[in-house]
Every structure is written in C-alpha cells, then in structure tokens.
Scaffold this motif. Structure first.
Motif, PDB file in Angstrom:
ATOM      1  N   ARG A 165      59.534 -30.192  57.136  1.00 45.66           N
ATOM      2  CA  ARG A 165      58.151 -30.567  56.859  1.00 45.66           C
ATOM      3  C   ARG A 165      57.436 -30.712  58.190  1.00 45.66           C
ATOM      4  O   ARG A 165      57.790 -31.564  59.015  1.00 45.66           O
ATOM      5  CB  ARG A 165      58.088 -31.881  56.072  1.00 45.66           C
ATOM      6  CG  ARG A 165      58.734 -31.818  54.697  1.00 45.66           C
ATOM      7  CD  ARG A 165      58.523 -33.122  53.914  1.00 45.66           C
ATOM      8  NE  ARG A 165      59.079 -34.269  54.635  1.00 45.66           N
ATOM      9  CZ  ARG A 165      60.342 -34.658  54.544  1.00 45.66           C
ATOM     10  NH1 ARG A 165      61.196 -33.984  53.799  1.00 45.66           N
ATOM     11  NH2 ARG A 165      60.763 -35.720  55.207  1.00 45.66           N
ATOM     12  N   THR A 166      56.438 -29.890  58.419  1.00 41.93           N
ATOM     13  CA  THR A 166      55.721 -29.904  59.688  1.00 41.93           C
ATOM     14  C   THR A 166      54.478 -30.789  59.593  1.00 41.93           C
ATOM     15  O   THR A 166      53.951 -31.033  58.497  1.00 41.93           O
ATOM     16  CB  THR A 166      55.320 -28.483  60.102  1.00 41.93           C
ATOM     17  OG1 THR A 166      54.584 -27.861  59.031  1.00 41.93           O
ATOM     18  CG2 THR A 166      56.566 -27.650  60.393  1.00 41.93           C
ATOM     19  N   GLN A 167      54.012 -31.236  60.740  1.00 43.50           N
ATOM     20  CA  GLN A 167      52.830 -32.101  60.771  1.00 43.50           C
ATOM     21  C   GLN A 167      51.599 -31.375  60.233  1.00 43.50           C
ATOM     22  O   GLN A 167      50.741 -31.971  59.587  1.00 43.50           O
ATOM     23  CB  GLN A 167      52.571 -32.567  62.214  1.00 43.50           C
ATOM     24  CG  GLN A 167      53.706 -33.358  62.843  1.00 43.50           C
ATOM     25  CD  GLN A 167      53.798 -34.780  62.312  1.00 43.50           C
ATOM     26  OE1 GLN A 167      52.942 -35.219  61.553  1.00 43.50           O
ATOM     27  NE2 GLN A 167      54.841 -35.500  62.700  1.00 43.50           N
ATOM     28  N   ILE A 168      51.510 -30.073  60.504  1.00 48.00           N
ATOM     29  CA  ILE A 168      50.395 -29.263  60.012  1.00 48.00           C
ATOM     30  C   ILE A 168      50.936 -28.299  58.972  1.00 48.00           C
ATOM     31  O   ILE A 168      51.916 -27.593  59.221  1.00 48.00           O
ATOM     32  CB  ILE A 168      49.733 -28.465  61.157  1.00 48.00           C
ATOM     33  CG1 ILE A 168      49.289 -29.401  62.287  1.00 48.00           C
ATOM     34  CG2 ILE A 168      48.543 -27.658  60.636  1.00 48.00           C
ATOM     35  CD1 ILE A 168      48.788 -28.671  63.523  1.00 48.00           C
ATOM     36  N   ALA A 169      50.333 -28.261  57.806  1.00 52.37           N
ATOM     37  CA  ALA A 169      50.778 -27.351  56.748  1.00 52.37           C
ATOM     38  C   ALA A 169      50.574 -25.909  57.199  1.00 52.37           C
ATOM     39  O   ALA A 169      49.564 -25.591  57.840  1.00 52.37           O
ATOM     40  CB  ALA A 169      49.995 -27.613  55.466  1.00 52.37           C
ATOM     41  N   PRO A 170      51.513 -25.023  56.885  1.00 49.75           N
ATOM     42  CA  PRO A 170      51.386 -23.628  57.327  1.00 49.75           C
ATOM     43  C   PRO A 170      50.066 -22.972  56.921  1.00 49.75           C
ATOM     44  O   PRO A 170      49.450 -22.264  57.725  1.00 49.75           O
ATOM     45  CB  PRO A 170      52.587 -22.948  56.667  1.00 49.75           C
ATOM     46  CG  PRO A 170      53.605 -24.031  56.526  1.00 49.75           C
ATOM     47  CD  PRO A 170      52.816 -25.268  56.222  1.00 49.75           C
ATOM     48  N   HIS A 171      49.608 -23.212  55.661  1.00 53.08           N
ATOM     49  CA  HIS A 171      48.378 -22.541  55.237  1.00 53.08           C
ATOM     50  C   HIS A 171      47.172 -23.037  56.035  1.00 53.08           C
ATOM     51  O   HIS A 171      46.259 -22.259  56.332  1.00 53.08           O
ATOM     52  CB  HIS A 171      48.143 -22.733  53.733  1.00 53.08           C
ATOM     53  CG  HIS A 171      47.788 -24.131  53.332  1.00 53.08           C
ATOM     54  ND1 HIS A 171      48.721 -25.081  53.005  1.00 53.08           N
ATOM     55  CD2 HIS A 171      46.575 -24.741  53.208  1.00 53.08           C
ATOM     56  CE1 HIS A 171      48.125 -26.206  52.687  1.00 53.08           C
ATOM     57  NE2 HIS A 171      46.825 -26.036  52.813  1.00 53.08           N
TER      58      HIS A 171
END
Length: 329
Positions: A165-171
């Motif tokens: 789970r990244t801090q910024i969503a991929p989309h």
C-alpha cells in the motif's frame, strides 16, 4: 526467462527464509499430474529444464516455479451426456426422470468423464528478493499470483506476504504525471494509456501510439477522467504498463539489457544464470523507484534491511555471480 508481467508483494521480517529452508519445504510438495477424479493439481517444479531442484538461488534472490494442471470438461459436454442418458431411461422405462435423479445422473456422468478429460497445464514463476524484501510474481492476474502466494503459505506458514500500500494511490499519481506531461525520477511517459471517467458507467478512453504530453490527453484529464493504465519507460532499460492495481504488464526488457545477458555465454546454464541475475537486479531497482515515486509504502509495511540469505550447497558457480542450482488498490 524474462518476466512479462509482474505482481509484487511486501515481505515482512518473519517471512525471510534462506535457500535451504525453502528447498526443504518445497521438496515436500512436488507437482503431481492431475489424475482420477481430481479437477486440478498444483505443485512445485524446477524453475528451468536444466535444473533438478525447485529452488534456484543467485545473489540474494530465490527463484521458484509452481505448475498447475486443470481438467478441461465443459459443462455443455456433461449436459449432452445427461440428456442422452435421460432420453434413454425415458424411452426404455416409459417414465419421466425427475430432478433429483437428473442431479444424480449428472454427478455419476461427471465422475465417469473426468478421468478421460483433457488436461490444461501452466506454470507461474516467482522469486524472493530477500535483500529488498519483495516477492516478485511473473503474473498480471491477481488470482494466479494469489494462488502462488497461498501455496508458499502452505509450505512455509505463515509466510506474511502482502500487497503493498503506497502513500499515493497509483491512479492519482498516473493522472498527475499525465497532467504535468512528465513522470518523476528515472521514469518517462511512453505512448499508451487508459483513462476512465469516475462516474458510474463512465466513458473509457484507450490511447495507443500517441504523444501522452499532447493537449488531447490533458483535455481528458481536465474533464475528470483518471488514468487506470499508463505506459512508462524506466531508465531507458525497461518498458512496461503500470495499472491502478500496482501491477506491471507488457514488460519489455530493452535491447541493452538483453545484449548484456547474452554476453554471459552460449550454454543454457550460463545464460539462465546471467539473465536471472540481471533481471532480478533491474526489476528490484525498478520496483523500489516506482514505490518511491508513489510516496513510499505506508508505515505499517516499512521493511527493515534484511540479512543476506544462507545459500544452499553450491555445485558449480560461474563468474556471473554466486548462483546456486540447488539438487495492493
């Protein structure tokens, strides 16, 4: 040998294993052909034809391969056989076949046909990047990747691997990069993307072989569409398509990498070793750079530096590296 798609998982400290431990666990669960009344079978096989063991170790990475066989028995075939049997009973005994009897006939006919059904075979390869703390799976299908992870959990419980789970969503990041006309770090925009309107039953725009810095793309972004797939090139070495589920698809290792691997030698053992070492190093660096571009993983998934794995007994190392042929939304 080159991975064509990638699903990757974060490994926690408890899941880090050495080659010997992994080898012992997988040897207990070898692949067995799908026989009799089984609908499918899964098990571990050597990652390459010239290997004998289900684990291949090289420079801190452990490669594995899971094979699966599925029986191919279409529902329409079963239905045809059931209808033929029902018709035969009704003609011979001059009575109607009831629902419960039809279900029993279906079960019996399925059992009769299964041993003679065709078998579809496939394999999914993966490797554990111990130093960086990633499990890399050569699959763009979530179900196939999860099946491999589940099989590893059976062999080495609890094997806590989780989608990052990244801090910024991929989309969000992909949409911002398109709006800005550039990607961060060593990434550059390629020539394909997919944009979706966020509303229910919203429009989908698929672009191919197009300048992603053009006004046309920005106009789609301005109307509220978000990027769900984006073509990127990393360090002029790897071309791929990033998805909003943080998977890499259509991976292409560009000529400079393939040429470098091919210089390792003509025999398959040296070529396999060199290709695996080069691929695992480059993919590891790419994933680290991608996660950084997305703000890093959430704190709960932060991974401490891992010790180098204990390698299995080594038979014939080459100069390319200490290779051991061991006998997220």
């Amino acid at each position: 040998m080159w991975f064509r798609q990638l699903s990757f998982y974060r490994l926690s400290g408890e899941s880090l294993v050495d080659a010997d431990k992994l080898l012992q666990a997988l040897e207990k669960r070898p692949f067995q052909p799908c026989m009799g009344l089984d609908w499918f079978s899964e098990g571990w096989v050597p990652p390459a034809g010239h290997l004998e063991a289900p684990v291949y170790a090289a420079r801190g990475s452990l490669m594995v391969s899971m094979r699966r066989e599925d029986k191919v028995l279409p529902a329409s075939v079963i239905r045809d056989f059931v209808e033929m049997k029902v018709q035969e009973i009704e003609d011979k005994e001059l009575r109607k076949v009831g629902r419960k009897e039809k279900l029993a006939l279906k079960e019996q006919i399925t059992d009769d046909l299964l041993p003679r059904a065709f078998v579809r075979s496939g394999r999914t390869s993966a490797y554990l990047d111990i130093a960086r703390g990633w499990l890399m799976v050569d699959s763009g299908s979530s179900s196939k990747a999860e099946a491999l992870v589940s099989k590893l959990r059976e062999a080495l419980p609890p094997f806590p691997a989780a989608l990052p789970r990244t801090q910024i969503a991929p989309h969000t990041a992909m949409t911002d990069w398109l709006a800005a006309g550039e990607a961060p770090g060593g990434f550059e925009l390629d020539a394909d993307c997919e944009l979706k309107d966020g509303s229910e039953n919203g429009a989908v725009v698929r672009c191919s072989r197009i300048d992603l810095t053009s006004d046309e793309i920005r106009q789609h972004i301005a109307t509220g569409k978000q990027a769900t797939k984006l073509g990127l090139i990393w360090n002029e070495k790897i071309r791929f398509q990033l998805t909003d589920t943080l998977q890499l698809k259509r991976i292409q290792f560009l000529d400079m990498l393939q040429d470098e691997a091919s210089q390792a030698g003509d025999d398959r053992e040296s070529l396999f070793e060199a290709t695996f070492i080069l691929m695992s190093e480059e993919l590891g660096e790419l994933v680290e750079a991608l996660v950084e571009a997305l703000g890093g993983v959430e704190d709960s998934q932060a991974q401490p530096a891992a010790p180098a794995p204990t390698q299995a007994p080594q038979s014939a190392p080459s100069d390319a590296g200490s290779a051991v042929g061991v006998p997220w939304d």
